[in-house]
Design an enzyme around this catalytic site. Structure first.
Site, mmCIF file in Angstrom:
data_model
loop_
_atom_site.group_PDB
_atom_site.id
_atom_site.type_symbol
_atom_site.label_atom_id
_atom_site.label_comp_id
_atom_site.label_asym_id
_atom_site.label_seq_id
_atom_site.Cartn_x
_atom_site.Cartn_y
_atom_site.Cartn_z
ATOM 1 C CB CYS A 160 20.979 13.519 41.591
ATOM 2 S SG CYS A 160 21.043 14.155 39.834
HETATM 3 N N1 LIG Z 1 15.072 14.805 38.560
HETATM 4 C C1 LIG Z 1 15.990 14.327 39.395
HETATM 5 O O1 LIG Z 1 16.582 13.289 39.721
HETATM 6 C C2 LIG Z 1 16.534 15.789 40.209
HETATM 7 C C3 LIG Z 1 17.457 15.482 41.383
HETATM 8 C C4 LIG Z 1 18.127 16.423 42.061
HETATM 9 C C5 LIG Z 1 17.673 17.725 41.756
HETATM 10 N N2 LIG Z 1 16.788 17.919 40.641
HETATM 11 C C6 LIG Z 1 16.458 19.335 40.452
HETATM 12 O O2 LIG Z 1 15.105 19.494 40.873
HETATM 13 C C7 LIG Z 1 14.401 20.492 39.954
HETATM 14 C C8 LIG Z 1 13.349 19.864 39.254
HETATM 15 O O3 LIG Z 1 13.680 18.763 38.498
HETATM 16 P P1 LIG Z 1 12.500 17.628 37.959
HETATM 17 O O4 LIG Z 1 13.373 16.649 37.349
HETATM 18 O O5 LIG Z 1 11.592 17.123 38.984
HETATM 19 O O6 LIG Z 1 11.570 18.550 37.050
HETATM 20 P P2 LIG Z 1 10.642 18.102 35.846
HETATM 21 O O7 LIG Z 1 10.208 16.713 36.267
HETATM 22 O O8 LIG Z 1 11.215 18.673 34.557
HETATM 23 O O9 LIG Z 1 9.598 19.083 36.437
HETATM 24 C C9 LIG Z 1 9.652 20.607 36.537
HETATM 25 C C10 LIG Z 1 8.785 21.212 37.399
HETATM 26 O O10 LIG Z 1 9.146 22.613 37.294
HETATM 27 C C11 LIG Z 1 7.764 23.509 37.259
HETATM 28 N N3 LIG Z 1 8.340 24.754 36.928
HETATM 29 C C12 LIG Z 1 8.620 24.870 35.467
HETATM 30 N N4 LIG Z 1 8.980 26.397 35.500
HETATM 31 C C13 LIG Z 1 8.561 27.045 36.544
HETATM 32 C C14 LIG Z 1 8.572 28.234 37.144
HETATM 33 N N5 LIG Z 1 8.675 29.001 36.304
HETATM 34 N N6 LIG Z 1 7.925 28.206 38.333
HETATM 35 C C15 LIG Z 1 7.317 27.454 39.004
HETATM 36 N N7 LIG Z 1 7.570 25.889 38.721
HETATM 37 C C16 LIG Z 1 7.900 25.896 37.192
HETATM 38 C C17 LIG Z 1 7.052 22.414 36.258
HETATM 39 O O11 LIG Z 1 5.714 22.758 36.352
HETATM 40 P P3 LIG Z 1 4.694 22.850 35.374
HETATM 41 O O12 LIG Z 1 3.653 21.625 35.532
HETATM 42 O O13 LIG Z 1 3.887 23.869 35.320
HETATM 43 O O14 LIG Z 1 5.292 22.353 33.785
HETATM 44 C C18 LIG Z 1 7.302 21.163 36.789
HETATM 45 O O15 LIG Z 1 6.512 20.824 37.954
HETATM 46 C C19 LIG Z 1 15.502 21.058 38.759
HETATM 47 O O16 LIG Z 1 16.036 22.140 39.076
HETATM 48 C C20 LIG Z 1 16.411 19.825 38.949
HETATM 49 O O17 LIG Z 1 17.781 20.091 38.447
HETATM 50 C C21 LIG Z 1 16.152 16.891 39.889
#
Ligand SMILES: NC(=O)c1ccc[n+]([C@@H]2O[C@H](COP(=O)([O-])OP(=O)(O)OC[C@H]3O[C@@H](n4cnc5c(N)ncnc54)[C@H](OP(=O)(O)O)[C@@H]3O)[C@@H](O)[C@H]2O)c1
Length: 356
Positions: A160
């Site tokens: 992001c």
């Molecule tokens: N948030 C942002 O603004 C943003 C922007 C760009 C990129 N990202 C990237 O996108 C990814 C997700 O970010 P987020 O902020 O949306 O995360 P988040 O809200 O913390 O959610 C994490 C997700 O990952 C799942 N998870 C955890 N371990 C896993 C595994 N071993 N196998 C499959 N699923 C698993 C969790 O599932 P459970 O329901 O099982 O816990 C949950 O659905 C990260 O890599 C982050 O760096 C995020």
């Protein structure tokens, strides 16, 4: 004949599997894909919410799909499907090779495949990369600057902060308007959803509300990704000093980049560089005022602006995005459209259909 061809094309629906569907980016993906005309989400993985109806968490969800455990979703995948991974980088680095082996294509929203140098993962992400052989194959999914081939198997969706920082200053570097060798200095400010849904004391409402603080100063993991992309754009070494800040709002990122300009470079040169590098791209909005996060909220747009400070001979370049839109799920759907041979705005822009 044209109608028949276009009917056949719009009738083609691709099956998509979302891993990490309970996270902020995963739910945003489901929200966008619910309205996508050429895609059907067949599975949404979450261990935490396994068994729950997606509609219980996302009221607009049209079908009876339920969240299912990650392992079960992996087991049910089929060749020809596209997997969108919205989960932590270490997990993506393990899962993506398994999905590729099963004949799926993968768009990964984490940082697991963004860096070319495997050693950089230990330095910036804190883990040894389990599939370094895929780092060369992975395509960096920023279609405004880099070609995303329609037959790519693995797309690394940019970070992001990285998306905003790269787009804010790529035109300046592509047109060699900056003093070579001087580091770029960038401030990034993000809403709290940028940190994900996991429970952490420093992300609790009383800690964040009415508060503003910098974090991961000089060691944010998006730094090498920005340097890598800008080096490709400029053909020269780039050094970035980046500081992230947490802002008491839910979503949105504003990045401000400061850099010294070559002698003689003026506002008209700067504006021309942006027009020539990014003009005509569907999600780029060049504005004649400082960009605002509220105006890109819930969209895949980037607001860009750059201002020359003649007194100090520097340029201040700004980008505003929605961290969950162009910073994550929106950009992933834009990349998905490219892989499916659809207009980039399909499902993201009003009036853009799978037929163009
Ligand atoms: N948030 C942002 O603004 C943003 C922007 C760009 C990129 N990202 C990237 O996108 C990814 C997700 O970010 P987020 O902020 O949306 O995360 P988040 O809200 O913390 O959610 C994490 C997700 O990952 C799942 N998870 C955890 N371990 C896993 C595994 N071993 N196998 C499959 N699923 C698993 C969790 O599932 P459970 O329901 O099982 O816990 C949950 O659905 C990260 O890599 C982050 O760096 C995020």
């Amino acid at each position: 004949l044209t109608n028949t061809t276009s009917d056949a094309r719009s009738a083609r629906v691709t099956e998509v599997v979302v891993f990490g569907a309970s996270g902020y980016s995963g739910l945003e993906l489901l929200d966008i894909l619910a309205r996508h005309p050429a895609v059907r989400v067949v599975a949404a993985s979450s261990d935490r919410w396994a068994g729950e109806e997606v509609a219980e968490r996302l009221r607009a969800w049209p079908t009876g799909l339920r969240f299912a455990p990650h392992a079960e979703v992996l087991e049910a995948t089929r060749p020809g499907q596209v997997a969108l991974l919205a989960m932590p980088a270490e997990g993506s680095a393990e899962l993506a090779p398994a999905l590729l082996e099963r004949g799926l294509r993968v768009i990964d929203l984490s940082g697991a495949f963004r860096l070319r140098d495997p050693a950089a993962y230990e330095a910036w992400y804190g883990f040894r990369h389990p599939a370094p052989g895929l780092l060369d194959e992975a395509v960096y999914g920023l279609p405004e600057l880099f070609e995303v081939p329609a037959d790519a198997r693995l797309v690394a969706n940019p970070g992001c902060y990285a998306t905003a920082t790269i787009l804010a200053c790529a035109p300046l570097l592509a047109h060699h308007l900056l003093v070579p060798g001087s580091p770029l200095v960038a401030d990034g400010k993000s809403g709290v959803t940028g940190a994900g849904r996991s429970v952490k004391e420093e992300l609790m409402f009383p800690e964040v509300q009415e508060n503003l603080r910098a974090y991961r100063v000089g060691r944010h993991q998006h730094t090498p990704e920005v340097e890598q992309a800008l080096e490709e754009v400029s053909g020269r070494a780039v050094r970035l000093s980046f500081t992230a800040h947490l802002i008491p709002m839910r979503r949105g990122i504003l990045v401000s980049v400061y850099a010294p300009l070559h002698r003689g470079v003026g506002a008209a040169d700067v504006e021309r560089a942006y027009r020539e590098t990014l003009g005509g791209r569907p999600f780029i909005a060049w504005v004649d005022r400082p960009p605002e996060t509220a105006l890109v909220r819930g969209t895949n747009f980037v607001e860009l602006h750059a201002q020359v400070d003649a007194r100090t001979r520097t340029v201040c370049a700004f980008a505003a995005i929605d961290n969950l839109g162009k910073g994550a799920a929106g950009q992933a759907v834009q990349n998905l459209n490219v892989l499916l041979g659809l207009p980039e705005g399909t499902g993201l822009l009003p009036g853009v259909s799978a037929d163009g």
